[in-house]
Design a protein around this motif. Structure first.
Motif, PDB file in Angstrom:
ATOM      1  N   LEU A  29       4.621  -9.653   3.373  1.00 34.31           N
ATOM      2  CA  LEU A  29       3.453  -9.449   4.245  1.00 34.31           C
ATOM      3  C   LEU A  29       2.466  -8.407   3.383  1.00 34.31           C
ATOM      4  O   LEU A  29       1.360  -8.991   3.520  1.00 34.31           O
ATOM      5  CB  LEU A  29       3.743  -8.613   5.482  1.00 34.31           C
ATOM      6  CG  LEU A  29       4.484  -9.508   6.674  1.00 34.31           C
ATOM      7  CD1 LEU A  29       4.636  -8.589   7.771  1.00 34.31           C
ATOM      8  CD2 LEU A  29       3.556 -10.479   7.104  1.00 34.31           C
ATOM      9  N   GLY A  30       2.960  -7.602   2.862  1.00 37.29           N
ATOM     10  CA  GLY A  30       2.080  -6.677   1.907  1.00 37.29           C
ATOM     11  C   GLY A  30       3.175  -5.841   1.261  1.00 37.29           C
ATOM     12  O   GLY A  30       4.383  -6.055   1.186  1.00 37.29           O
ATOM     13  N   PHE A  31       2.525  -4.954   0.261  1.00 37.77           N
ATOM     14  CA  PHE A  31       3.019  -4.017  -0.561  1.00 37.77           C
ATOM     15  C   PHE A  31       2.639  -2.861  -0.701  1.00 37.77           C
ATOM     16  O   PHE A  31       1.618  -2.304  -0.349  1.00 37.77           O
ATOM     17  CB  PHE A  31       3.140  -4.636  -2.057  1.00 37.77           C
ATOM     18  CG  PHE A  31       2.065  -4.760  -2.950  1.00 37.77           C
ATOM     19  CD1 PHE A  31       1.720  -4.054  -3.532  1.00 37.77           C
ATOM     20  CD2 PHE A  31       1.521  -6.053  -2.745  1.00 37.77           C
ATOM     21  CE1 PHE A  31       0.490  -4.071  -4.412  1.00 37.77           C
ATOM     22  CE2 PHE A  31       0.480  -6.126  -3.513  1.00 37.77           C
ATOM     23  CZ  PHE A  31      -0.001  -5.192  -4.127  1.00 37.77           C
ATOM     24  N   ILE A  32       3.378  -1.785  -0.916  1.00 43.99           N
ATOM     25  CA  ILE A  32       3.193  -0.320  -1.050  1.00 43.99           C
ATOM     26  C   ILE A  32       3.548   0.153  -2.477  1.00 43.99           C
ATOM     27  O   ILE A  32       4.665  -0.233  -3.120  1.00 43.99           O
ATOM     28  CB  ILE A  32       3.932   0.667  -0.014  1.00 43.99           C
ATOM     29  CG1 ILE A  32       3.833   0.169   1.344  1.00 43.99           C
ATOM     30  CG2 ILE A  32       3.900   2.147  -0.292  1.00 43.99           C
ATOM     31  CD1 ILE A  32       4.996   0.165   2.435  1.00 43.99           C
ATOM     32  N   VAL A  33       2.407   0.687  -3.053  1.00 43.79           N
ATOM     33  CA  VAL A  33       2.566   1.296  -4.443  1.00 43.79           C
ATOM     34  C   VAL A  33       2.753   2.904  -4.245  1.00 43.79           C
ATOM     35  O   VAL A  33       2.124   3.713  -3.877  1.00 43.79           O
ATOM     36  CB  VAL A  33       1.545   1.004  -5.446  1.00 43.79           C
ATOM     37  CG1 VAL A  33       1.701   1.791  -6.771  1.00 43.79           C
ATOM     38  CG2 VAL A  33       1.301  -0.364  -5.139  1.00 43.79           C
ATOM     39  N   THR A  34       4.160   3.144  -4.617  1.00 44.03           N
ATOM     40  CA  THR A  34       4.345   4.661  -4.551  1.00 44.03           C
ATOM     41  C   THR A  34       3.900   5.381  -5.800  1.00 44.03           C
ATOM     42  O   THR A  34       4.288   4.948  -7.015  1.00 44.03           O
ATOM     43  CB  THR A  34       5.662   4.938  -4.313  1.00 44.03           C
ATOM     44  OG1 THR A  34       6.520   4.410  -5.004  1.00 44.03           O
ATOM     45  CG2 THR A  34       6.044   4.561  -2.993  1.00 44.03           C
ATOM     46  N   ILE A  35       3.313   6.637  -5.533  1.00 45.77           N
ATOM     47  CA  ILE A  35       3.066   7.401  -6.981  1.00 45.77           C
ATOM     48  C   ILE A  35       3.685   8.633  -6.923  1.00 45.77           C
ATOM     49  O   ILE A  35       3.531   9.209  -5.762  1.00 45.77           O
ATOM     50  CB  ILE A  35       1.693   7.468  -7.126  1.00 45.77           C
ATOM     51  CG1 ILE A  35       0.812   5.989  -7.147  1.00 45.77           C
ATOM     52  CG2 ILE A  35       1.134   8.255  -8.271  1.00 45.77           C
ATOM     53  CD1 ILE A  35      -0.493   6.086  -7.289  1.00 45.77           C
TER      54      ILE A  35
END
Ligand code: GDP
Ligand code: MG
Lengths: 177, 140
Positions: free
Chosen positions: A86-92
């Protein structure tokens, strides 16, 4: 019975595993594996580090959370990751500017592969040396339209907020079409 | 005097083939025994053993893992991944041995094949799906 996925990506140690662990109903399965490409014939190997979590929504719907560092050579994982994504999350890791460039690279790779909505989680905001969301946005040269959210991956409420923002974006995207 | 090299190679090859053949037969029999029914489902162990952190999964195993759910039978997972019985048995057996999953009775009715991993098609269905996700995350 439907299965949908969200992918959590980002540089090493950004907080992907912690993020998934905070909300998964199963013990997060983490793995690091050297995988030979091209059916073992080519000796080159790539380490695939993956996390896997699950949230059961109801009798007919399950959400899987996949954590992956999104290294360049993950074409062979993409089939698994992208199906029903569905979507993605970029963690920093907001405390480590030396990783910002890599984070931006991962973000762009994912954008190229998947034209799905995404959000950026500015993680480790509980640490004193963390860059602010505003400064991070400038450092990463992020479009103002991209959602960047302060995050503490070990805090469930914080992770919920990031997931919800992503879902709101997904919903908005659907309404637009 | 030593026999010519090719003779040795030939003999070893033949032996290896026989040994390998016997090994595969045994493996097949053993897997049949360990996992007789492909119409059972799999679920993650709720209290996985300590060894779980050391589990190394390859791509094929990940494909299987991503379908694990008490509602999906092993046979459905096999078909979804276009695997044969030996392949799926081998992977599932490995996952069980690793203390990662257990065989469970499939919950509810078997799935229609088209229900696998297909995102909702029409818009109303799609937004209903996302709204259900939102409600669920809020309630966590
Ligand atoms: N203070 C703080 N530490 C964090 C946070 N998220 C992750 N960590 C720590 O950062 C390290 C790397 O996190 P991990 O989830 O393993 O990162 P991954 O490599 O992206 O999976 C671990 O020691 C975590 O405990 C956070 O929000 N705040
Ligand atoms: Mg990790």
């Amino acid at each position: 019975m439907q299965t949908v996925k969200m992918v959590v990506t980002g540089p090493f140690s950004a907080g992907k595993t912690s993020f998934i662990r905070s909300v998964s109903e199963i013990d997060v399965v983490s793995t690091e594996r050297k995988i030979s490409t091209e059916a073992e014939r080519i000796k080159e190997t790539t380490t695939v580090a993956m996390d896997f979590g699950r949230i059961t929504v109801d009798d007919d719907l399950v959400l899987y959370l996949f954590g992956t560092p999104g290294q360049k050579r993950f074409d062979f994982m993409w089939e698994i990751l992208s199906e029903g994504m569905l979507g993605f999350i970029v963690t920093i890791d907001s405390t480590r500017p030396e990783t910002f460039r890599e984070a931006k690279g991962i973000l762009q790779t994912f954008r190229a592969y998947a034209p799905t909505p995404y959000v950026v989680a500015a993680n480790k905001q509980d640490m004193e040396s963390a860059w602010s969301v505003e400064d991070l946005r400038i450092a990463l040269k992020l479009d103002p339209a991209v959602k960047m959210l302060p995050c503490v991956a070990s805090d469930k409420e914080s992770v919920k907020k990031v997931l919800l923002e992503l879902l709101y974006s997904i919903l908005e995207e659907m309404e637009k079409k | 005097m030593l026999p010519p090299d090719d003779r040795i190679v030939m003999r070893l090859d033949l032996e290896n083939i026989i040994i390998e053949g016997a090994r595969r037969m045994r493996e097949w029999e053993q897997l049949q025994e360990e996992l007789p029914n492909l119409d059972m489902a799999l679920d993650f162990l709720q209290r996985p053993g300590a060894n779980i952190r050391d589990v190394n999964l390859n791509v094929e195993e990940w494909k299987v893992v991503s379908y694990i759910n008490p509602k999906n039978t092993i046979r459905q997972i096999m078909k979804a991944n276009k695997m044969n019985e030996l392949e799926i048995r081998r992977i599932v057996y490995g996952l069980i041995q690793a203390g990662l999953v257990e065989v469970v009775r499939p919950a509810g009715m078997p799935l229609p094949p088209q229900a696998r991993q297909v995102p909702a098609v029409d818009k109303r269905q799609q937004s209903s799906l996302v709204n259900r996700l939102i409600d669920r995350i809020r309630s966590l």
